[in-house]
Design a protein around this motif. Sequence first.
Motif, PDB file in Angstrom:
ATOM      1  N   HIS A   9      34.632  48.781  28.915  1.00  0.00           N
ATOM      2  CA  HIS A   9      34.841  50.246  28.891  1.00  0.00           C
ATOM      3  C   HIS A   9      35.020  50.761  27.449  1.00  0.00           C
ATOM      4  O   HIS A   9      34.294  50.353  26.573  1.00  0.00           O
ATOM      5  N   GLU A  23      43.463  50.372  31.547  1.00  0.00           N
ATOM      6  CA  GLU A  23      42.570  49.244  31.280  1.00  0.00           C
ATOM      7  C   GLU A  23      41.953  49.341  29.885  1.00  0.00           C
ATOM      8  O   GLU A  23      41.845  48.339  29.176  1.00  0.00           O
ATOM      9  N   HIS A  79      37.871  42.434  31.002  1.00  0.00           N
ATOM     10  CA  HIS A  79      38.288  43.554  31.855  1.00  0.00           C
ATOM     11  C   HIS A  79      39.668  43.294  32.450  1.00  0.00           C
ATOM     12  O   HIS A  79      40.190  42.175  32.386  1.00  0.00           O
ATOM     13  N   PHE A  80      40.202  44.349  33.055  1.00  0.00           N
ATOM     14  CA  PHE A  80      41.423  44.232  33.856  1.00  0.00           C
ATOM     15  C   PHE A  80      41.153  44.860  35.213  1.00  0.00           C
ATOM     16  O   PHE A  80      40.383  45.811  35.324  1.00  0.00           O
TER      17      PHE A  80
HETATM   18 ZN   LIG Z   1      36.775  47.057  34.032  1.00  0.00          ZN
END
Ligand SMILES: [Zn+2]
Length: 313
Positions: A9, A23, A79-80
């Motif tokens: 992101h 995130e 990512h989270f």
């Molecule tokens: Zn993500």
Amino acid sequence: MKFGIDIGHNCPPDTGARGIKFEDNLTLDVGNRVISKLRALGNEVITCKPDGAGSVRDSLSKRCSRANASGVDVFVSIHFNAFNGQANGTEVFATSDRGRKIAKPVLDEIIKLGFFNRGVKSGSHLYVLKNTDMPAILIECCFIDSKKDMNLFNAEAMANAIIKGLTGKVASTPVKPVPDEEDNIDTSALRLQKALNRLKITDQNNKPLAEDNDAGPSTKSAVEKFQSIVGIQPTGTATEATWNAINLILAKRIIRPNHAGGSVVRYLQYRLNVEADGIFGAQTEAAIKQFQRQNGLTADGIVGPATWQKLIG
Ligand SMILES: [Zn+2]
């Protein structure tokens, strides 16, 4: 090795999930650490996150193109997760067998931090795994909407686990420079009172100062006393010159005979009952040696860390 590191992101309209934490913030924090640690271990790193994108798809596509064009050996997307506040733990996605072999040790290392093991999963639905040419993994470090995970999460530990999993090597944590009191910019009344107490400068009634962050008459009187000792005009107000003298003493520089002078030497002379002339000559040296003998230190006449410790802690 040449790694393509994809910080998830952080490229509007491609923004991450929001839970207890964001995130975007966590992927950036962990990702930047991973990048610098990989480089510190001698790897080449291509950063795959684009600076801008017209759509989410464009953002994802640019990440893959950069990795493919740079010919990276391994692609790692960070990512989270977020779900329902209850789900927690770590999962790592891969599409190929080679990808799974990379994913497994990364997952194992993150699990050692205490996160629930959700396994290595097939990531054929994930754009960046499908559209990169090399073995690729996508790490869902943990859940940003899980209290358990967010209590456990630490960016430095997460980055170190990822590095260990990817390289088998232990990443070094950057050493923070030792704070130097000479550069301390805190000029609050509280720090003033603490500093004067540490320097054993008492008030007009020869009492230590109350550490109450209130620069009242007794603090003023102690400041005035300190100023006289170090040879600054005694106004009772903590001027820049006053703070410079305080900070220089607290910085505990090594003070040698015939080298040092000025406010630090005047302060030493005050503590040692030597006539205050601001010059570290024979008389001061003799007094230092006597102080050192009395305190069980090597009597070398040099004010080093151990002598400073006895003087001001
Ligand atoms: Zn993500």
